[in-house]
Every structure is written in C-alpha cells, then in structure tokens.
Design a protein around this motif. Sequence first.
Motif, PDB file in Angstrom:
ATOM      1  N   ARG A   5       5.587  -3.829  10.469  1.00 50.58           N
ATOM      2  CA  ARG A   5       6.011  -5.186  10.110  1.00 50.58           C
ATOM      3  C   ARG A   5       7.253  -5.159   9.225  1.00 50.58           C
ATOM      4  O   ARG A   5       7.580  -6.144   8.568  1.00 50.58           O
ATOM      5  N   ASN A   6       7.907  -4.002   9.185  1.00 50.38           N
ATOM      6  CA  ASN A   6       9.120  -3.803   8.387  1.00 50.38           C
ATOM      7  C   ASN A   6       8.864  -3.936   6.884  1.00 50.38           C
ATOM      8  O   ASN A   6       9.735  -4.359   6.125  1.00 50.38           O
ATOM      9  N   ILE A   7       7.672  -3.588   6.470  1.00 50.43           N
ATOM     10  CA  ILE A   7       7.326  -3.545   5.049  1.00 50.43           C
ATOM     11  C   ILE A   7       7.271  -2.078   4.640  1.00 50.43           C
ATOM     12  O   ILE A   7       6.377  -1.338   5.062  1.00 50.43           O
ATOM     13  N   THR A   8       8.242  -1.660   3.859  1.00 48.05           N
ATOM     14  CA  THR A   8       8.372  -0.236   3.514  1.00 48.05           C
ATOM     15  C   THR A   8       8.360  -0.028   2.001  1.00 48.05           C
ATOM     16  O   THR A   8       9.061   0.838   1.483  1.00 48.05           O
ATOM     17  N   ASN A   9       7.557  -0.799   1.310  1.00 51.44           N
ATOM     18  CA  ASN A   9       7.473  -0.681  -0.146  1.00 51.44           C
ATOM     19  C   ASN A   9       6.958   0.688  -0.571  1.00 51.44           C
ATOM     20  O   ASN A   9       6.206   1.347   0.163  1.00 51.44           O
ATOM     21  N   ALA A  10       7.351   1.092  -1.784  1.00 53.49           N
ATOM     22  CA  ALA A  10       6.765   2.285  -2.378  1.00 53.49           C
ATOM     23  C   ALA A  10       5.287   2.010  -2.656  1.00 53.49           C
ATOM     24  O   ALA A  10       4.881   0.869  -2.882  1.00 53.49           O
ATOM     25  N   TYR A  11       4.473   3.051  -2.612  1.00 53.86           N
ATOM     26  CA  TYR A  11       3.042   2.872  -2.839  1.00 53.86           C
ATOM     27  C   TYR A  11       2.463   4.118  -3.491  1.00 53.86           C
ATOM     28  O   TYR A  11       3.062   5.192  -3.457  1.00 53.86           O
ATOM     29  N   THR A  12       1.309   3.949  -4.089  1.00 53.65           N
ATOM     30  CA  THR A  12       0.618   5.077  -4.709  1.00 53.65           C
ATOM     31  C   THR A  12      -0.876   4.812  -4.699  1.00 53.65           C
ATOM     32  O   THR A  12      -1.319   3.678  -4.496  1.00 53.65           O
ATOM     33  N   LEU A  13      -1.646   5.865  -4.926  1.00 51.82           N
ATOM     34  CA  LEU A  13      -3.107   5.791  -4.950  1.00 51.82           C
ATOM     35  C   LEU A  13      -3.609   6.369  -6.256  1.00 51.82           C
ATOM     36  O   LEU A  13      -3.137   7.413  -6.717  1.00 51.82           O
ATOM     37  N   ALA A  14      -4.579   5.698  -6.863  1.00 51.61           N
ATOM     38  CA  ALA A  14      -5.243   6.223  -8.051  1.00 51.61           C
ATOM     39  C   ALA A  14      -6.716   5.847  -7.993  1.00 51.61           C
ATOM     40  O   ALA A  14      -7.123   5.008  -7.180  1.00 51.61           O
ATOM     41  N   TYR A  15      -7.509   6.475  -8.866  1.00 53.03           N
ATOM     42  CA  TYR A  15      -8.957   6.294  -8.842  1.00 53.03           C
ATOM     43  C   TYR A  15      -9.440   5.706 -10.157  1.00 53.03           C
ATOM     44  O   TYR A  15      -9.095   6.185 -11.227  1.00 53.03           O
ATOM     45  N   GLN A  16     -10.267   4.675 -10.060  1.00 53.36           N
ATOM     46  CA  GLN A  16     -10.734   3.947 -11.226  1.00 53.36           C
ATOM     47  C   GLN A  16     -12.220   4.191 -11.489  1.00 53.36           C
ATOM     48  O   GLN A  16     -12.897   4.898 -10.743  1.00 53.36           O
ATOM     49  N   SER A  17     -12.700   3.590 -12.574  1.00 56.64           N
ATOM     50  CA  SER A  17     -14.136   3.486 -12.876  1.00 56.64           C
ATOM     51  C   SER A  17     -14.807   4.800 -13.208  1.00 56.64           C
ATOM     52  O   SER A  17     -15.998   4.955 -12.971  1.00 56.64           O
ATOM     53  N   ARG A  18     -14.076   5.740 -13.743  1.00 60.97           N
ATOM     54  CA  ARG A  18     -14.730   7.007 -14.108  1.00 60.97           C
ATOM     55  C   ARG A  18     -15.589   6.781 -15.351  1.00 60.97           C
ATOM     56  O   ARG A  18     -15.211   6.036 -16.258  1.00 60.97           O
ATOM     57  N   VAL A  19     -16.717   7.426 -15.391  1.00 62.54           N
ATOM     58  CA  VAL A  19     -17.607   7.354 -16.544  1.00 62.54           C
ATOM     59  C   VAL A  19     -18.184   8.734 -16.795  1.00 62.54           C
ATOM     60  O   VAL A  19     -18.228   9.578 -15.899  1.00 62.54           O
ATOM     61  N   GLY A  20     -18.647   8.968 -17.991  1.00 61.07           N
ATOM     62  CA  GLY A  20     -19.266  10.244 -18.301  1.00 61.07           C
ATOM     63  C   GLY A  20     -18.234  11.318 -18.619  1.00 61.07           C
ATOM     64  O   GLY A  20     -17.028  11.102 -18.564  1.00 61.07           O
ATOM     65  N   PRO A  21     -18.701  12.513 -18.942  1.00 57.85           N
ATOM     66  CA  PRO A  21     -17.832  13.574 -19.455  1.00 57.85           C
ATOM     67  C   PRO A  21     -17.203  14.456 -18.386  1.00 57.85           C
ATOM     68  O   PRO A  21     -16.386  15.309 -18.712  1.00 57.85           O
TER      69      PRO A  21
END
Length: 503
Positions: free
Chosen positions: A317-333
């Motif tokens: 669709r001609n959408i070429t934005n920069a992107y990234t992935l990260a992970y949330q909601s970590r709990v504990g040690p």
Amino acid sequence: MAAESIAMLPYTISSSSSIPSDHRLLPRVLSVSHSQTSAALSRNCLSSSTQSSLLFSNHSLRKCLPPPLKALVTADTQTANTTPLSVDDRVGVLLLNLGGPETLDDVQPFLFNLFADPDIIRLPRLFRFLQKPLAQFISVLRAPKSKEGYAAIGGGSPLRTITDKQAEELRKSLWEKDVPAKVYVGMRYWHPFTEEAIEQIKRDGITKLVVLPLYPQFSISTSGSSLRLLESIFREDEYLVNMQHTVIPSWYQREGYITAMANLIEKELKRFDLPDEVMIFFSAHGVPLAYVEEAGDPYKAEMEECIDLIMEELEKRNITNAYTLAYQSRVGPVEWLRPYTDETIIELGQKGVKRLLAVPISFVSEHIETLEEIDVEYKELALKSGIETWGRVPALGCEATFISDLADAVIESLPYVGAMAVSNLEARQSLVPLGSVEELLAAYDSQRRELPPPVTVWEWGWTKSAETWNGRAAMLAVVVLLVLEVTTGEGFLHQWGILPLHP
C-alpha cells in the motif's frame, strides 16, 4: 503496570540442568492427541480424535523440531482418509482466553487462580504442597496494586464482554458461511472457566469441536497453558475422549488477520500530521527468555514472522514507515525477551523520534495491558522521553475482516470442508496435509519433561543476571517462611487469616 493477566511463568525457584538441544520440546499442544493415526489438516492445525495426527507446513514444522525429529517431516506427504460431516454432526467452537476480574472484588481471587497454576509459579517437587498457600500469599500482596490498575480502566477487565461479542460475531459469520456451529468461551483463570464451557459442550451434544485459542502466536505459556488444562479434562471424560476435535494452535500468518492489522495501522497513521515520519512500534507481550532458548517456544519466531507479514502488506500500500518490535509486561526477577518496551521507548526518544504509533500485536481484545499499561504508562513515558505525538492502534475486537477470517480458519480445520459449506477457500492459502508424525507425539508424551527454569547455572561474582539472583533469594526466603508456617502452625500468615489457625 506489570501485567497480571498472562501465564508467562514469571517466578521460578527450582533448579535443574539445561535441556540438551536435541531434547528440546515442542509446545505441549502436541500432547492433546489421544490416539495416533492421521487426518487432513490446514497449515498450523493440530487434529485429535480417534483418528488424528499433527500437521504443519514443512517449513514451519521443521523450523521448530529438534534435529532427531526433523526426519519425520518430509516432502512426501499423504492425505489421510476422512469422513465428511453428516447432518447428525453437531459442530462447536471453543474460544480459549485468559480471563480477567470483572469487578475490583474479583481481583484477589483472580490473582489466586493465576498464581495457583503450576505453569505460572513452578516450585520444586519437594515444595509443591505449598502451591496454593504461596498463591494466596502473593495474590494478597499484589491485589492492592492490581486494583489500582483495574480501577483506572473502569473497575474491571472488559475481556469477558469483548470475548463474548467475538464469540457471537464468529457464530454469525459461520452461519453465513453455511456452518451451523455453536461457539463457546472458556477462560483459564476466571469465569466462564474452561470447565464450565466443556460442561455446556457436553450438554449440547457436540460431536465435532474446533478449539481456537485467541492468541495469534503460539506460546507454551498462553495457548499451551490452556491446552494443558484442556488435555487433563479430556483424559478424565469418556465422552470427550471419543469426541473428534481439532486445535488451531496459532493463526498469525493468515491473510485475513494480516489484512485486518494492516487496515488498522493504515487508519491510525492517517491521524498524524506527517504520517510518513511515524515510527510504527509493535509491542508484544513478553515471555521468559529461557522458554525460547531452552524449551523451544516458537513464540519469538512466530512474532517476528507476523510483523514481517504485516509490513509486507503495508508496503503493498506504499506505506514504508520505519518500525520496531519490543516486548512488554515483564514481571519477576528472570530475564525476558528483549528489547523491553519501556527501554525501547526511551531509546527512541533519545534518537530523536517524535511520532510513535503503538501497535499491541499479541492482543486481539482490549484489556489491562492495552488500556492501562500502553495507554497510560507507556504513553506517559514516551512523552517524557521526547516523543511529541503518540498514537495507538486499537485491538482487533470484532473487526469484520478478522472475524470472517477466524470463521474461515474454523472451516478449513474441519475435514472435507467442501461437504459442509460453499466458501471461496480456494482463493486463500491451501490446506497443506502432511504425513503422520505420531512418533513425535509418542516421544513427547513418554518423556513429559518439565520446562527448564529461566536460570539453571549458579554464577559467582558480577554477572548480567545479578537481579535474577536477588529475586531467587527472595523467592527462596518466601518458601522457607511458608515451610515454617506450615510445620509450626504459627506466623504472620496465620495471624492475618491467610492460613487457618491450628485448633
């Protein structure tokens, strides 16, 4: 707010040696099978009945298998003999989800159910009798903070309401496709519990059941936890043992899902003043790193492939934005999948990113992780970090393309689809029937290995996991205190009424 809602096994106080790479296990979804023959299935679909087998695409299955088992999957495959659905068949669809407290009074008992699950807090065998006392202890301690989070989003989780609506829309879509199925909702840690849904399925006389976890990507700690519970229920009930059923363990790669996600992203990008300069920020729920590296959890690989597919659709669709992935909601040690969402947001701000569009990629319903953690905590962090414009893609909910695609997934998972419904399935990705891999199922069921703890080797001195040892020491101290409480009958847990006083 650290997520309360996901079965990610944040606490571990057991210790064992690492599992050799040749013995890493596939998710326990494999062990839902009760017999070892074959059936025709769709890609990423597991069928189980009196005649059943596990079927994946060659690429995806070989990628997950340890070396000794890859030989079981070859290019030479056969379609098994199956029987078309008859007019007497009653089809049911069981949607599996986590569940959530509907009121503030529900928060503490919901947390108890969560932490009482051995898949959440794994104790050494010697201390497993402390599972429920420990769950009670932790749930009481965490309830006040958790209530604050749920109060901020209206006094309870909307997950049940949204899931019920999804079930109803899925039922309507199936009927429109000439599949008169009933749809049920089974939650892991709150009402309606999976056990309640199963009882209703039995009362309705369902003969063919499609089990559909509402997690796009498979993880041993989400879909796997629900399916292990389902497995135990099935094994204890003769009716269920004899009922044909199919499990769809993940569906992140489906065309309809990818299209629906791309539609939502495209719509939200248009709200920015400079859409082309927006960073697309995929935030997925995390899992402990050991589950990927040691237990062979395919979650990370499926997540990365999912994002690649979404970005490919956007590029069309001609959408070429920069992107990234990260992970949330970590709990504990323990160490979780990286990069972490909060740390990544700060780094993006430092790098000069001014416009950020958050995409909750592992969630199909709004709940506390999206409404409080992303919308409140991460938004506030982003603005403090120098990001000037914040946006967030809504969860899929009952988006029409998404629901229709789930209905197609259900249809494609049933044997001899053409005998049931007239649907344009040939225009979609075709079924990929593979050969039987019952040897794999037998090998897994015979070993029933436990998942490895996130930390397996003691290290002395300064290490990158210093925080882990602090957490392990704290958890060990908790166990020691609980042992003393149980053996002596005295202590603060008895004084607070958490454990009963001895007569």
